[in-house]
Scaffold this motif. Structure first.
Motif, mmCIF file in Angstrom:
data_model
loop_
_atom_site.group_PDB
_atom_site.id
_atom_site.type_symbol
_atom_site.label_atom_id
_atom_site.label_comp_id
_atom_site.label_asym_id
_atom_site.label_seq_id
_atom_site.Cartn_x
_atom_site.Cartn_y
_atom_site.Cartn_z
ATOM 1 N N ASN A 179 -21.699 25.783 2.932
ATOM 2 C CA ASN A 179 -20.829 26.778 2.317
ATOM 3 C C ASN A 179 -20.633 27.963 3.264
ATOM 4 O O ASN A 179 -21.592 28.476 3.830
ATOM 5 N N PHE A 180 -19.384 28.381 3.413
ATOM 6 C CA PHE A 180 -19.062 29.573 4.188
ATOM 7 C C PHE A 180 -18.594 30.675 3.244
ATOM 8 O O PHE A 180 -17.998 30.398 2.204
ATOM 9 N N THR A 181 -18.852 31.930 3.626
ATOM 10 C CA THR A 181 -18.450 33.045 2.774
ATOM 11 C C THR A 181 -17.495 33.995 3.483
ATOM 12 O O THR A 181 -17.179 35.057 2.941
ATOM 13 N N LEU A 186 -12.919 29.651 11.120
ATOM 14 C CA LEU A 186 -14.106 28.804 11.095
ATOM 15 C C LEU A 186 -13.909 27.637 12.045
ATOM 16 O O LEU A 186 -12.846 27.005 12.057
ATOM 17 N N ASN A 206 -15.771 26.971 1.038
ATOM 18 C CA ASN A 206 -15.685 28.376 1.449
ATOM 19 C C ASN A 206 -15.403 29.196 0.205
ATOM 20 O O ASN A 206 -14.338 29.084 -0.400
#
Length: 211
Positions: A179-181, A186, A206
């Motif tokens: 998971n990216f925030t 990216l 995300n």
């Protein structure tokens, strides 16, 4: 403040209490001789695990959870233990907020979240052979379609670009979701290390953008 090499901390809230009411929060554990901290009882939030002089083994595997009927929590840690420390979570949902190398985190069972948060998350996950960060989701029954262990990449500057290569996953295992925030660009290059880290399959998400 503790000067013993073994520290046992037990919490036993009233039997009708659940969730946050059945969770004990400890602001700081200051110890100059402790090498082993054992947590038992329901659930804990450790707001600061950075104040031990020596590397520690922090063991929360005996926790029984916060008694929530859905997704019971076990352990939350913040800040960073002394280099060489090993943090073992519970068999419930744990959250580890990680901002430095040189630590080992074992999630155990449950749906655990490992938050890699700093100005350069990729550097924390770099396998440089010195003070490597090791994170393991544990041997649970999670999958990409059910409960899952999450590796969350959270750059402290939300608009920064994040670049991860396959080598960043060398010491990662037992995960089901990446998971990216961040809202910045990216870049993700995967290979054998990534496949091993997400051996049961990977969901990539995300939370700042659409999946």
């Amino acid at each position: 403040v503790c000067s013993s090499d073994l520290v046992n901390i037990h919490t036993s809230p009233y039997y009708t209490l659940t969730g946050a009411s059945a969770t004990t929060t400890i602001a700081d554990i200051i110890a100059d001789k402790a090498t082993s901290i054992v947590l038992t009882g329901t659930a804990f939030v450790l707001s600061d695990i950075s104040s031990t002089t020596l590397p520690i083994s922090l063991d929360a595997s005996g926790l029984t959870g916060d008694r929530s009927t859905a997704d019971p929590a076990g352990l939350v840690t913040s800040k960073d233990a002394t280099t060489g420390s090993v943090i073992t979570g519970s068999d419930y949902n744990d959250t580890f907020n990680i901002g430095a190398e040189g630590q080992t985190f074992n999630g155990g069972d449950g749906d655990d979240t490992f938050v890699i948060g700093s100005t350069d998350p990729a550097a924390l996950l770099a396998a440089d052979g010195t003070t490597d960060l090791v994170v393991s989701g544990g041997a649970d029954t999670a999958s990409v379609t059910a409960g899952r262990d999450v590796l969350r990449i959270s750059d402290s500057t939300a608009t920064d670009a994040v670049t991860l290569t396959d080598a960043n996953f060398t010491y990662v295992s037992g995960m089901e979701e990446l998971n990216f925030t961040n809202t910045g660009n990216l870049s993700l290059t995967i290979g054998g290390s990534f496949n091993q880290a997400f051996a049961d399959g990977a969901r990539i998400s995300n939370t700042a953008q659409a999946d």
